[in-house]
Design an enzyme around this catalytic site. Structure first.
Site, PDB file in Angstrom:
ATOM      1  N   GLU A 186       0.823  -1.214   0.000  1.00 36.66           N
ATOM      2  CA  GLU A 186       0.000   0.000   0.000  1.00 36.66           C
ATOM      3  C   GLU A 186       0.859   1.267   0.000  1.00 36.66           C
ATOM      4  OE1 GLU A 186      -2.652   0.455   3.364  1.00 36.66           O
ATOM      5  OE2 GLU A 186      -3.567   2.232   2.526  1.00 36.66           O
ATOM      6  N   LYS A 228      -2.504  -2.031  -3.115  1.00 32.30           N
ATOM      7  CA  LYS A 228      -3.552  -1.178  -2.541  1.00 32.30           C
ATOM      8  C   LYS A 228      -3.147   0.275  -2.756  1.00 32.30           C
ATOM      9  CE  LYS A 228      -5.956  -0.223   1.792  1.00 32.30           C
ATOM     10  NZ  LYS A 228      -6.608  -0.832   2.950  1.00 32.30           N
TER      11      LYS A 228
END
Ligand code: 13P
Length: 350
Positions: A186, A228
């Site tokens: 992420e 992500k």
């Protein structure tokens, strides 16, 4: 540098199977891994006590929401929650697995000031991570999350900030894969600020390029991870706010240039968007681009799924059922957005 050949060892196959299961069909991920500090901040805003018991009650409300398993494939927990149990004594990881939701764990220890770079951070948590991952795997976690934070601003982000965060994300991902845990990678370009959508796109493209260079050079199996990212958005304070379709176009153009086809899925963070916009933008991307994409386009929202439910709960047992309804409603809206079936008009705030 070339990526590692897909080794069909048992661990590699486990990684591939878990990563694919997390983005299969039209389900998505629920991020419920707020650190105690972040959870307390959200509780304080609603006058909810900031205690371990209140956090446990909130997480139990989420995990036991009727039909959540029909729209959520995996849930990311915080360390404290993974060690807690429902009131009837079932560990949260088991309660999730019992309704078909794969348990995951946030393993970074937060974004800390980056030396020599005022206003920027590097995410920490690598020391001792191998041992923590082994423990988490034993407690039922099958995937993990690590968030690197990139802050746009005057002259920012620096290349140094992008590089150190990408390097840490790849080191984390390699350690996860060693024990059969799927890493969610992420890198978040924040939406706070007055930067334009074009600037967000430029930064996000650079960040993703550097992240995948690091993942490859550290031998991370691309087929066994999920990305992500942020959507490509104008800063919250930017005077020009593009339409849903313009955001979808910019985000897809950016990801198609940077995310290898070997990656099984992209699951967006919501980043402070309203719940409705997070659904509408994901919907537009799937509706207009799904047939051209090599990876699944899913969601891994925290605020955009939880906030309406938290507002309804307010820490009061009498509101549990209505809060669960609000939570599952948002999860279902995003499930519809995965199919390109989200009805923004019907979901408009009343
Ligand atoms: P938001 O969807 O609230 O951005 O949270 C996602 C997340 O997991 C942040 O790390």
């Amino acid at each position: 540098m070339p990526g590692r050949e897909v080794p069909r060892s048992m661990t590699a196959q486990t990684l591939i199977d878990t990563a694919q299961a997390l983005v299969a069909g039209d389900k998505g991920l629920l991020a419920m891994d707020e650190s105690n500090a972040t959870c307390n901040k959200r509780f304080a805003a609603l006058g909810i006590p900031q205690t371990a018991d209140a956090r446990r009650d909130w997480r139990e409300l989420i995990v036991t929401a009727p039909s959540l398993g029909a729209c959520i494939s995996g849930a990311i927990l915080f360390d404290e929650t993974l060690r807690q149990q429902t009131k009837t004594g079932t560990p949260f990881a088991k309660a999730l697995a019992d309704v078909g939701i794969i348990p995951g764990i946030k393993v970074d220890t937060g974004a800390k000031p980056l030396a020599g770079h005022p206003g920027e951070t590097v995410t920490e948590g690598l020391d001792g991570l191998r041992e923590r991952l082994a423990e988490y795997a034993g407690m039922g976690a099958r995937f993990a999350k690590w968030r690197g934070v990139i802050t746009p601003g005057a002259g920012l982000p620096s290349r140094a900030c992008i590089e150190v965060n990408a390097h840490a994300l790849a080191r984390y991902a390699a350690l996860c894969q060693e024990v059969g845990i799927v890493p969610i990678v992420e890198p978040e370009v924040l939406m706070e600020g007055d930067h334009s959508l074009a600037r967000c796109k430029e930064i996000t493209e650079e960040v993703l390029d550097v992240v995948f260079v690091q993942l490859r050079s550290q031998g991370v199996l691309l087929e066994g991870l999920l990305l992500k990212p942020n959507m490509v958005l104008p800063g919250q304070a930017c005077p020009t706010q593009e339409t849903v379709d313009e955001v979808a176009d910019a985000t897809m153009s950016c990801l198609l240039r940077t995310v290898p086809a070997a990656v099984p899925g992209v699951a967006f963070l919501s980043g402070g968007q309203s719940a409705q916009l997070a659904s509408a933008r994901l919907n537009a991307m799937n509706l207009r681009f799904k047939s051209q994409l090599p990876w699944a386009l899913a969601f891994s929202y925290s605020r955009a799924v939880q906030q309406p439910a938290l507002d309804a709960w307010k820490g009061d047992t009498a509101n549990v059922a209505s809060a669960q309804k609000a939570l599952v409603h948002r999860a279902r809206c995003n499930q519809a957005a995965r199919r390109g079936d989200y009805d923004a008009m019907a979901d408009a705030p009343k």
